[in-house]
Each structure stands twice: as structure tokens, then as C-alpha cells.
Design a protein around this motif. Structure first.
Motif, short mmCIF file in Angstrom:
data_model
loop_
_atom_site.label_atom_id
_atom_site.label_comp_id
_atom_site.label_asym_id
_atom_site.label_seq_id
_atom_site.Cartn_x
_atom_site.Cartn_y
_atom_site.Cartn_z
N GLY A 1 0.69 -1.17 0.10
CA GLY A 1 0.16 -0.05 0.09
C GLY A 1 0.73 1.44 -0.06
N VAL A 2 2.19 1.31 -0.09
CA VAL A 2 3.04 2.13 -0.05
C VAL A 2 3.96 2.48 -1.53
CG1 VAL A 2 4.89 3.51 0.94
CG2 VAL A 2 3.34 2.23 2.43
N TYR A 3 3.76 3.67 -2.16
CA TYR A 3 4.75 3.79 -3.28
C TYR A 3 5.98 4.14 -2.94
CZ TYR A 3 -0.20 4.27 -5.15
OH TYR A 3 -1.61 4.01 -5.46
N TYR A 4 7.15 3.55 -3.57
CA TYR A 4 8.14 3.83 -3.43
C TYR A 4 9.03 4.42 -4.67
CZ TYR A 4 7.86 1.33 1.06
OH TYR A 4 7.84 1.29 2.32
N LEU A 5 9.73 5.23 -4.72
CA LEU A 5 10.31 5.80 -5.86
C LEU A 5 11.97 5.42 -5.57
CD1 LEU A 5 10.83 7.28 -8.45
CD2 LEU A 5 10.95 9.32 -6.80
N TYR A 6 12.65 4.60 -6.58
CA TYR A 6 14.08 4.29 -6.49
C TYR A 6 14.64 4.85 -7.54
CZ TYR A 6 12.22 0.37 -3.33
OH TYR A 6 11.47 -0.21 -2.61
N GLY A 7 15.85 5.38 -7.26
CA GLY A 7 16.72 6.21 -8.40
C GLY A 7 18.01 6.57 -7.82
N THR A 8 18.81 6.87 -8.82
CA THR A 8 20.33 7.13 -8.79
C THR A 8 20.43 8.50 -8.22
OG1 THR A 8 20.75 5.61 -10.66
CG2 THR A 8 22.61 7.16 -9.82
N SER A 9 21.30 8.81 -7.17
CA SER A 9 21.47 10.05 -6.53
C SER A 9 22.71 10.80 -7.53
CB SER A 9 21.77 10.01 -5.10
OG SER A 9 22.26 11.30 -4.75
N TYR A 10 22.46 12.14 -7.82
CA TYR A 10 23.45 12.66 -8.20
C TYR A 10 23.89 14.01 -7.37
CZ TYR A 10 22.89 10.42 -12.62
OH TYR A 10 22.59 9.34 -13.63
N ASP A 11 23.57 13.95 -6.20
CA ASP A 11 23.64 15.27 -5.28
C ASP A 11 25.27 15.40 -4.86
OD1 ASP A 11 22.68 17.53 -3.45
OD2 ASP A 11 23.23 16.27 -1.91
N CYS A 12 25.99 14.25 -5.02
CA CYS A 12 27.32 14.53 -4.60
C CYS A 12 28.07 14.92 -5.47
CB CYS A 12 27.79 12.99 -3.81
SG CYS A 12 28.13 11.87 -5.00
N GLY A 13 27.68 15.17 -6.62
CA GLY A 13 28.15 15.53 -8.00
C GLY A 13 28.82 14.51 -8.87
N PHE A 14 28.25 13.50 -9.13
CA PHE A 14 28.38 12.53 -10.14
C PHE A 14 28.35 13.00 -11.49
CE2 PHE A 14 27.37 9.22 -13.27
CZ PHE A 14 28.59 8.45 -13.17
N GLU A 15 29.29 12.75 -12.38
CA GLU A 15 29.18 13.36 -13.82
C GLU A 15 29.53 12.08 -14.81
OE1 GLU A 15 29.92 17.92 -14.60
OE2 GLU A 15 31.59 17.03 -13.19
N TRP A 16 28.79 11.73 -15.48
CA TRP A 16 29.31 10.83 -16.50
C TRP A 16 30.27 11.23 -17.22
CZ3 TRP A 16 27.52 9.32 -21.70
CH2 TRP A 16 27.76 8.00 -21.99
N GLY A 17 31.45 10.29 -17.06
CA GLY A 17 32.48 10.75 -18.04
C GLY A 17 33.72 11.49 -17.41
N ASN A 18 33.28 11.89 -16.07
CA ASN A 18 34.51 13.01 -15.44
C ASN A 18 35.01 11.82 -14.38
OD1 ASN A 18 35.77 14.45 -13.71
ND2 ASN A 18 34.09 16.15 -13.61
N LYS A 19 36.12 11.68 -14.59
CA LYS A 19 37.25 10.96 -13.94
C LYS A 19 37.07 11.05 -12.56
CE LYS A 19 39.64 8.94 -17.71
NZ LYS A 19 41.13 8.54 -18.26
N ILE A 20 37.25 12.09 -12.05
CA ILE A 20 37.25 12.71 -10.63
C ILE A 20 35.80 12.48 -9.79
CG2 ILE A 20 39.12 14.03 -11.14
CD1 ILE A 20 37.60 16.57 -10.63
N ALA A 21 34.78 12.29 -10.65
CA ALA A 21 33.54 12.49 -10.13
C ALA A 21 33.22 11.39 -9.08
CB ALA A 21 32.17 12.59 -11.24
#
Length: 527
Positions: free
Chosen positions: A73-93
Motif C-alpha cells: 500500500g506504499v509507493y516507493y520511488l527508487y533512483g540514482t542520486s546525483y547530489d554528491c556531484g556524479f558526472e558521467w565521463g568525469n574521472k574525478i566525480a
């Protein structure tokens, strides 16, 4: 009645009530019977701009490329977080991990934290910017083992996935043995083997994994899972699609199996197409693709969630609005709307709904509690969107008229950072003149360190100390000495704040130009 720019109600319900009920267009109105009420969420405002979805604390929801699931009876949204600064292709992210939010009405969401600790050296090695990253958390429940099973897409091993279990849908999830699949089992480790996936449990409890075969140039495969849902069985259908597709969404309706997918594939692109195939069995044979959208309403397909709303099955299509591959994907919003079907089961072309209203049982709707606080002014929180440009010589200001005399002890502002600013974010309180310019010296000043501000828009509380007088107009000036990157703000051009307006300066605050009808999201607190 939709609570939209209703100043008496905003004053009545105070800050938390505003966040709970207004942030996403919440509706709390009786329908035809007493047993149901309606809840409305907003994808785009009347100008067609994306609208930020907030959680119940007022922070932007930070869960991308995942799904919505219904458990107990509860909806859950699951997902990838980007708040810490992940950037695809950025080696220091860094890798930020996977988050969960819960709701009983699909509108008011509570942040439930991370599914597991991703800050460890092991997970940073597996998923940080030096790798292809880790994405697409999908959770299913196994009634036999009574465990929740999480599959994520990784690129540090051969199979392309890692699997976890938990006793609750919120986690924490614990990793189990590396799964095995029929596709690309002989390919090199840590290569582009298998990609975006979806998990699906059939009516008889049998589970399947739909996944992208990168070695087949983006063809979709579907494989039956073992009874514990932890690995593949080797029973697989290849090439459900021929190539150049990804992000499958597998579901069933009225005895027909559907798989919707990104057509074509395009990492972090805005406006990719969506097509689907059908079959009488998850293992095929599958029909030829049929396109239902040329742009997925400005995003890229992420999920189709078959969930019950007031006892009726609703098939909610979700896409990530990726902002044209902008580096800060924490700013990406979401498009959610139910699919519609023809009499023969065909999926109707998507119409890209600006708002969606769903009828829930009154019992299911999220409840908010009034809280006493020292809130003096609020812009409200309905219909706001994000822009990032504060930095260097560009300053922004929001004017307000104090409602009471006393000490302004703090203000709240929603912001995030992009592009690694090299200086903090400063807030100053001034009196403003009739011409919209700041007057005299600042009444109060505070600077927030860049390291404490995330990449996903969040409420920050800025401590201030200055006396304000009822009926006098003041300006909150926001600026930064940063020479790179920017800080964001939330704005609304459709609901002007009556006590003052927004203004912009391109000369470090020497002169301000009023922005007609614009309101920056803010709150002030006076003792």
C-alpha cells in the motif's frame, strides 16, 4: 480545489504545510463519494517549463533512472542520486549511490535515504567517474523468500549487474552473489556488455530480467530468473529489438506482455523516442516495434509502473528529463503520466500531459501536520523551476515586505551548485527603495561554504541577524565571488509574490533590473 497561489492558505498552513500540499500541486478535495480524494502532480507549468518535484522537507527529489513500485500500500520511488556531484565521463566525480522515497499518493514524497552505503572505497571503485557508472535500481518482492530483491546496472564485472536483498523495501540492502546471465557470458570483464534493465514479476510469481545487449548494438533481451530472483536461468529470448535501443520497461496488461524502450538509444539525451513491442509470453515471440512518442515528452524512457490506484490498475510511464546532457544531472526533472490503451490493447500515442490527477482512497492520502514557527514571508512552493547562473558578477535579489517588526533570524533558500564553484554563496539583507535598488549598508550578511551545498536543489537555512519593521520593503541579495561554475535558484514566472519581486544585477550589485512577474523561492523568519 487546487491550492495554487492562494495567499490566505499559505499564511494559514505555514511552511511545512506549504511544502506538503503545494509543492507538487497537491489536491485535497472530495470526489463524488466520501471514500476517495484526488491528488494532482505537475509535469510542466502553463508555459511548458519543467516543474521541480520536492520531498516533504522541501528539497528537490534526487532519484533518477529508476522506477516507482508499490509494496504493502506504499509507493516507493527508487533512483540514482546525483547530489554528491556524479558526472558521467568525469574521472574525478564520486559515485553518490541509490535513494528511495516513499508516498501514499504519488505526490507527497518522504526521503527514506540510501539503499546501501555507497561511500565505501569498494563502491567508489566500482561506480565513480573512472568507470561507466552504476545506474537503474529496480526492486521486486519475492513472496517465497519474503525478501525484496534489488538489481542495479554496473560495468565493473562481466555480467553487468549486481544483486542485493533486504527484508524491507527501504533497505538497507545487502549484496549477494554475482548473478549469471545467458547473454555475453564469455565477454571481457568490465566491458560494455549489458546495460539498462528492468525487472518484472508475472502473475504466477515467475520473475524476468529485460536488459540491453550492448554487444548486439543495443538489442533488448529478456531472460527468466531463478525462483529466488537472484540470477538468470539461461532461458532467454534475444533481439526483442534489433539494435540502437535501450532502457526496456517490461509489464503485462490483460494477458498481453509489453516492453517499452528508448528508440533510439542515447545516453543522457532529452527527447528520445519511445516505442513498444508485444507478445503472449515474456519469452516471445515479440511483435515489430510501434512508436508512441518521438521525444518521450522531453526525456528518455525510464520505467512503466503497473500499480493500483484506488483498486484500479494504472500504467504510469516515466521518463527522465535529462536537460540535453547537461553535466549536472541532479537538476533533471521527471515526466510521469498514465499510458492509455485502445480497445485491442494497442498503446495510444503519448500526449505529454502537463498535469495528472489520480483518485485515491481518502485513507491513503498523505497527511501533513501544522507546525508553529516564526515564518514571516513565503513565496509558496508551487510551480517553481530551476536555473543556475549566480556567480562572478551576476547577482540576484528577491524583495519582500516584512509583516511584523522584530529580528529576522533566518531565511530559507533552495539552491544547488554546478561546475565546481571556487567560492561560497553569500546572502545579504538590505532595505530597498521604490526604484527596486538596494539602499544603504547590508543589515545582515552570511556566506555559506561551497562544500556544504549539494548538486541537487535543497533547502538551506541561512542564519541572519537584523531588525526589520512591518510594512517596510527589504531585499534578499544572493551572490558569489566564484569565477567558475554557478549556484542555482528556484523561480516562478506565473505567480508574482505581492510583497516584492525578483531583480538581477550584472555589475556585482551596483544596479538591479526588475524581472517582471518573477518570484524566487524564499522564506523569512522573524521573532
Amino acid at each position: 480545489m487546487i491550492f495554487k497561489n492562494n495567499k490566505p492558505l499559505i499564511r494559514k498552513y505555514m511552511l511545512l504545510q506549504s511544502i506538503f500540499l503545494i509543492a507538487t500541486g497537491y489536491v485535497n478535495a472530495q470526489s463524488a463519494g466520501k471514500a476517495s480524494k484526488k491528488a494532482t502532480y505537475v509535469n510542466f507549468n502553463s508555459l511548458g517549463k519543467q516543474v521541480t518535484r520536492y520531498d516533504q522537507l522541501g528539497d528537490a527529489i534526487d532519484a533518477h533512472d529508476g522506477e516507482i513500485a508499490l509494496f504493502n500500500g506504499v509507493y516507493y520511488l527508487y533512483g540514482t542520486s546525483y547530489d554528491c556531484g556524479f558526472e558521467w565521463g568525469n574521472k574525478i566525480a564520486p559515485f553518490c549511490g541509490f535513494k528511495a522515497y516513499s508516498s501514499t499518493d504519488l505526490v507527497n514524497w518522504t526521503d527514506r535515504g540510501f539503499l546501501f552505503d555507497a561511500k565505501t572505497e569498494l563502491w567508489q571503485t566500482r561506480c565513480d567517474g573512472k568507470t561507466y557508472g552504476c545506474f537503474r535500481p529496480h526492486v521486486i518482492y519475492n513472496s517465497k523468500t519474503q525478501l525484496y530483491v534489488l538489481w542495479i546496472n554496473v560495468y565493473d564485472n562481466r555480467v553487468g549487474y549486481r544483486v542485493f536483498t533486504s527484508k524491507t523495501p527501504r533497505g538497507p540492502f545487502t549484496e549477494v552473489a554475482e548473478p549469471k546471465l545467458a547473454i555475453n557470458s564469455d565477454m571481457p570483464v568490465a566491458g560494455l556488455n549489458n546495460g539498462d534493465h528492468d525487472t518484472f514479476v508475472d502473475d504466477d510469481g515467475t520473475a524476468y530480467l529485460a536488459y540491453t545487449d550492448w554487444r548486439a548494438k543495443g538489442a533488448i533481451a529478456i531472460e527468466k530468473l531463478t525462483d529466488d530472483y537472484l540470477t538468470g536461468t539461461g532461458e532467454v529470448v534475444k533481439s526483442v529489438t534489433q539494435a540502437n535501443t535501450e532502457a526496456p520497461c517490461l509489464f503485462k496488461r490483460n494477458g498481453i506482455y509489453y516492453v517499452i524502450f528508448s528508440d533510439p538509444n542515447c545516453g543522457y539525451c532529452s527527447g528520445t523516442g519511445a516505442s513498444y513491442c508485444t507478445a503472449k509470453s515474456p519469452l516471445g515471440a515479440w511483435s515489430a516495434p510501434i512508436k508512441i512518442s518521438d521525444n518521450s515528452c522531453g526525456g528518455q524512457p525510464s520505467f512503466v509502473s503497473a500499480i493500483k490506484v484506488s483498486g484500479e490498475m494504472v500504467y504510469i510511464f516515466g521518463s527522465d528529463l535529462w536537460n540535453n546532457a547537461a553535466k549536472n544531472e541532479a537538476l533533471a526533472n521527471y515526466y510521469w503520466a498514465p499510458l492509455t490503451f485502445a480497445a485491442d490493447g494497442a498503446i495510444n500515442p503519448m500526449k505529454c500531459e502537463k498535469t495528472v490527477t489520480l483518485t485515491h482512497s481518502a485513507k491513503a492520502l498523505s497527511r501533513s501536520k501544522q507546525v508553529k514557527n516564526k515564518l514571516d514571508n513565503t513565496s509558496g512552493s508551487s510551480g517553481f523551476t530551476t536555473h543556475c547562473d549566480i556567480g562572478n558578477s551576476l547577482w540576484r535579489m528577491q524583495a519582500f515586505t516584512a509583516k511584523r517588526t522584530g529580528e529576522l533570524t533566518s531565511l530559507k533558500f533552495i539552491t544547488s551548485k554546478s561546475g565546481y564553484p571556487d567560492a561560497g554563496l553569500s546572502f545579504e539583507l538590505y532595505k530597498t527603495g521604490a526604484n527596486g535598488q538596494i539602499s544603504g549598508k547590508p543589515i545582515s550578511v552570511n556566506t555559506i561554504d561551497a562544500a556544504t551545498i549539494g548538486w541537487s536543489p535543497k533547502v538551506i537555512t541561512v542564519k541572519m541577524s537584523g531588525i526589520v519593521k512591518a510594512g517596510v520593503k527589504y531585499g534578499i541579495v544572493v551572490h558569489s565571488a566564484s569565477t567558475k561554475g554557478c549556484y542555482s535558484f528556484q523561480y516562478n514566472d506565473l505567480a508574482p509574490y505581492p510583497g516584492g519581486g525578483a531583480a538581477i544585477s550584472n555589475d556585482s550589485g551596483k544596479t538591479f533590473t526588475v524581472e517582471t512577474n518573477r518570484t524566487l523561492r524564499f522564506e523569512t523568519y522573524v521573532e
